[in-house]
Design an enzyme around this catalytic site. Structure first.
Site, PDB file in Angstrom:
ATOM      1  N   CYS A 122      50.204  43.727  46.643  1.00 26.27           N
ATOM      2  CA  CYS A 122      51.313  44.555  46.163  1.00 26.27           C
ATOM      3  C   CYS A 122      51.955  45.277  47.338  1.00 26.27           C
ATOM      4  CB  CYS A 122      50.796  45.569  45.139  1.00 26.27           C
ATOM      5  SG  CYS A 122      52.084  46.629  44.452  1.00 26.27           S
TER       6      CYS A 122
ATOM      7  N   HIS B 172      52.383  41.503  36.692  1.00 29.26           N
ATOM      8  CA  HIS B 172      52.158  42.485  37.758  1.00 29.26           C
ATOM      9  C   HIS B 172      53.280  43.524  37.777  1.00 29.26           C
ATOM     10  CE1 HIS B 172      50.817  43.551  41.975  1.00 29.26           C
ATOM     11  NE2 HIS B 172      52.036  44.059  41.946  1.00 29.26           N
ATOM     12  N   GLU B 173      54.529  43.045  37.733  1.00 30.46           N
ATOM     13  CA  GLU B 173      55.666  43.981  37.768  1.00 30.46           C
ATOM     14  C   GLU B 173      55.767  44.772  36.472  1.00 30.46           C
ATOM     15  OE1 GLU B 173      56.692  44.523  40.608  1.00 30.46           O
ATOM     16  OE2 GLU B 173      56.067  42.652  41.555  1.00 30.46           O
TER      17      GLU B 173
ATOM     18  N   HIS C  75      53.872  47.885  36.529  1.00 30.70           N
ATOM     19  CA  HIS C  75      54.553  49.014  37.178  1.00 30.70           C
ATOM     20  C   HIS C  75      55.376  49.812  36.173  1.00 30.70           C
ATOM     21  CE1 HIS C  75      53.445  48.516  41.352  1.00 30.70           C
ATOM     22  NE2 HIS C  75      53.772  47.229  41.330  1.00 30.70           N
TER      23      HIS C  75
END
Length: 194
Positions: free
Chosen positions: A100, A144-145, A148
């Site tokens: 990341c 993954h994003e 966030h």
């Protein structure tokens, strides 16, 4: 070109609430998207979320690009995901190595187990709603994003702390392994306009 600083783990903005985007015509949102693209490209990333550059909006981008190891048929176009929602996650899970930009500037990698296939719904930069079903590296970067958006860093999902390693070690020892390459293959990429 507006390359922004990528916030590093521990910065409270990475854990802050991310606001839903209410106006796609907003100059601010258009600028955030441009800055995300510039920052992703400048840092060699395949995805980046607005909170990573200190903008707490529900917005991220992805673009797995062609590399020496990733052939053209394993790439995807630049996509913008505004107000994304993962609407399906397969029960089948798979381990893929992740890094990341917010964790030592993407110089540390570790194995993470997540659903193999996901479906996400979002608006693109023109406001058109779409649904994307994906696996491999595309499905992984979306998950993954999306984390966030929820204030979750990938380090919270590492499945084996003993296997954390530097980017240099990963490139030499792990990335060339056939099973690692196979886990990242995109075999599903189905897009439909809503």
């Amino acid at each position: 070109m507006a390359v922004r600083e990528t916030l590093q783990i521990g910065n409270p903005l990475l854990k802050a609430h991310n606001e839903k985007v209410t106006s796609l015509k907003s100059h601010k949102i258009k600028q955030v998207i441009k800055d995300l693209v510039d920052t992703m490209m400048a840092n060699g990333l395949i995805g980046i979320a607005a909170p990573q550059i200190g903008e707490n909006y529900r917005l991220f981008i992805t673009e797995p690009r062609e590399t020496e190891i990733r052939p053209k048929e394993q790439t995807d176009t630049l996509r913008v995901y505004i107000n994304p929602k993962i609407v399906f996650s397969s029960k089948e899970q798979i381990e893929i190595w992740e890094g990341c930009g917010c964790v030592a500037n993407a110089t540390i990698l570790a194995p993470v187990v997540r659903p193999k296939v996901i479906t996400v719904e979002a608006a693109d930069m023109d406001g058109h709603l779409f649904r994307l079903k994906a696996d491999g590296i595309l499905g992984r970067v979306i998950q993954h994003e999306y984390d966030h958006m929820e204030g979750i860093e990938f380090v919270e999902r590492i499945t084996d702390l003993d296997r954390i390693m530097s980017l240099e070690s990963y490139i030499k020892r792990i990335k060339p392994l056939p099973e690692v390459k196979a886990s990242s293959l995109i075999t599903i990429k189905e897009v439909e306009q809503l």
